[in-house]
Design an enzyme around this catalytic site. Structure first.
Site, PDB file in Angstrom:
ATOM      1  N   ASP A  76      -2.102   6.635   6.449  1.00  0.00           N
ATOM      2  CA  ASP A  76      -3.098   5.712   5.904  1.00  0.00           C
ATOM      3  C   ASP A  76      -3.436   4.734   7.031  1.00  0.00           C
ATOM      4  OD1 ASP A  76      -4.561   3.728   4.716  1.00  0.00           O
ATOM      5  OD2 ASP A  76      -3.195   3.416   3.027  1.00  0.00           O
TER       6      ASP A  76
ATOM      7  N   LYS B 201     -12.508  -2.103   5.871  1.00  0.00           N
ATOM      8  CA  LYS B 201     -11.706  -2.949   6.737  1.00  0.00           C
ATOM      9  C   LYS B 201     -12.297  -2.937   8.144  1.00  0.00           C
ATOM     10  CE  LYS B 201      -8.916  -3.112   3.144  1.00  0.00           C
ATOM     11  NZ  LYS B 201      -8.003  -2.110   2.662  1.00  0.00           N
TER      12      LYS B 201
ATOM     13  N   TRP C 188       0.833  -1.217   0.000  1.00  0.00           N
ATOM     14  CA  TRP C 188       0.000   0.000   0.000  1.00  0.00           C
ATOM     15  C   TRP C 188       0.856   1.251   0.000  1.00  0.00           C
ATOM     16  CZ3 TRP C 188      -4.271  -0.633  -2.158  1.00  0.00           C
ATOM     17  CH2 TRP C 188      -5.017  -1.785  -1.975  1.00  0.00           C
TER      18      TRP C 188
HETATM   19  C1  LIG Z   1      -7.399  -1.594   1.435  1.00  0.00           C
HETATM   20  C2  LIG Z   1      -6.350  -0.577   1.604  1.00  0.00           C
HETATM   21  C3  LIG Z   1      -6.191   0.487   0.704  1.00  0.00           C
HETATM   22  C4  LIG Z   1      -7.046   0.647  -0.529  1.00  0.00           C
HETATM   23  O1  LIG Z   1      -8.363   0.888  -0.202  1.00  0.00           O
HETATM   24  P1  LIG Z   1      -9.470   1.122  -1.321  1.00  0.00           P
HETATM   25  O2  LIG Z   1     -10.661   1.461  -0.509  1.00  0.00           O
HETATM   26  O3  LIG Z   1      -9.621  -0.163  -2.081  1.00  0.00           O
HETATM   27  O4  LIG Z   1      -9.024   2.214  -2.207  1.00  0.00           O
HETATM   28  C5  LIG Z   1      -5.211   1.418   0.963  1.00  0.00           C
HETATM   29  N1  LIG Z   1      -4.404   1.313   2.042  1.00  0.00           N
HETATM   30  C6  LIG Z   1      -4.529   0.294   2.918  1.00  0.00           C
HETATM   31  C7  LIG Z   1      -3.613   0.232   4.093  1.00  0.00           C
HETATM   32  C8  LIG Z   1      -5.499  -0.680   2.723  1.00  0.00           C
HETATM   33  O5  LIG Z   1      -5.618  -1.686   3.599  1.00  0.00           O
END
Ligand SMILES: *Cc1c(COP(=O)(O)O)cnc(C)c1O
Length: 360
Positions: free
Chosen positions: A172, A196, A102
């Site tokens: 993030d 998540k 990511w």
């Molecule tokens: C799942 C995830 C993303 C991407 O998320 P989307 O909603 O599919 O754009 C980005 N960063 C992390 C840490 C993730 O777990």
């Protein structure tokens, strides 16, 4: 039909209590005679849902008043773009940690808008660790420092908030938000996709300090502009109404459970027992350096990869699904977010032990 334990990395489990409440309100929310999906986002019913959701999130995360909470769309991936567009503010360089898949995606997107200085990278270690502080190369002139607190694929998590001095810190938090208490005031911006640990896919959360709103890069799309979104209470255009309603039910569920301190204790216990089961066997391995092991996403491999298919089939028969590891890592991955009950982790451990015994 009974519920299964779903170890998916996302979209992931939602607590049964939240789903049941949504079911009760499905045809008729609070006497309105409507499902929340059918409501105008500007009507008083939905406005009350959105206002309550924000208030509950603020209380659960202890968000200071000088931070705006934005409920957006486009996933964390859209924020990979929106962050440089909103936070460069006349600067031409930004700092990024590279600790996994990511991080790499965030970096690739930022490079379209600015020079990216890699503060530190664990790529040479197969992303199984967080680089030691002594190796960090922070640029004092960077517009901001970005890091991925929890790498969902590698199962690697920072065990502390990096100290970046006066340089704004951006995180993030997609796969670890709400998993335990966090000091929001350490950050300029926090973002997370909802699927998540917040609620259904389609909703993206941004928490941003108000003095960093405005002064976007020329050409910034209107829906990516934090000022436009903040000035319009995230309703410049139609927000993902049902996802926001579901997230709000989740925030209430967390409050009733005792908030993030209580949730953090449960999550720590869940993770510790699963790691112990892995470490105490000679059949399973987790590749991540112990200090940086994720509480949320736990990858593990079997001694013999030829048994992976049997392991997964047996797990499925036992009501334990979506354990296959990410294609880039192989093996298994158990994602055990807030909504995964402790009994689900116990059931997985029991199955793992039984499977290992059968092989010896
Ligand atoms: C799942 C995830 C993303 C991407 O998320 P989307 O909603 O599919 O754009 C980005 N960063 C992390 C840490 C993730 O777990």
């Amino acid at each position: 039909m009974s519920r299964i334990y779903n170890f998916s990395a996302g979209p992931a489990m939602i607590s049964a209590a939240v789903l049941q409440q949504a079911e009760q309100e499905f045809l008729n929310w609070n006497g309105s005679g409507m499902n929340v999906m059918e409501m105008s986002h500007r009507g008083k019913e939905f406005m009350s849902i959105a206002t309550q959701a924000e208030a509950d999130l603020r209380s659960v995360m202890n968000i200071p008043d000088n931070y705006k909470v934005l409920f957006l769309q486009g996933g964390a991936t859209a924020q990979f773009t929106a962050i440089p567009m909103n936070l460069l503010r006349g600067k031409t360089t930004a700092d990024y940690f590279n600790t996994g898949q990511w991080s790499k995606k965030a970096i690739a997107e930022a490079k379209r808008y600015c020079d990216v200085n890699i503060v530190a990278s664990s790529e040479a270690d197969n992303f199984a660790t967080v680089p030691d502080k002594s190796t960090w190369n922070l640029n004092p002139d960077a517009a901001y420092v970005h890091y991925t607190a929890n790498e969902t694929i590698g199962g690697v998590e920072f065990d502390h908030i990096p100290d970046t001095g006066d340089v704004p810190l951006v995180v993030d938090l997609s796969s670890t938000i709400l998993s335990r208490p966090i000091d929001v005031s350490r950050f300029t911006l926090i973002y997370a996709g909802a699927q998540k640990n917040i609620g259904p896919a389609g909703l993206t959360l941004v928490i941003v300090r108000d003095d960093f709103i405005g002064d976007t890069l020329p050409g910034t799309p209107v829906t990516f502009d934090y000022k436009v979104q903040a000035d319009n209470d995230s309703m410049y255009n139609t927000p993902p109404t049902y996802a926001l309603y579901m997230a709000g039910l989740g925030f209430q569920w967390l409050k009733e459970l005792g908030g993030l301190p209580a949730m953090g204790n449960i999550n720590q216990r869940k993770a510790e027992k699963l790691y112990a089961a892995i470490d105490n066997s000679d059949f399973y391995q987790n590749p991540v350096e112990k200090q940086y092991r994720s509480w949320m996403n736990i990858p593990f491999t079997l001694n013999n990869a030829e048994l992976d298919t049997d392991f997964l089939a047996g797990a499925k028969a036992a009501g334990l699904v979506t354990l296959k590891g990410h294609r880039s890592v192989g093996g298994m991955r158990a994602s055990i977010y807030n909504a995964m009950p402790e009994e689900g982790v116990d059931a997985l451990i029991a199955y793992m032990q039984e499977f290992a015994q059968q092989q010896s």
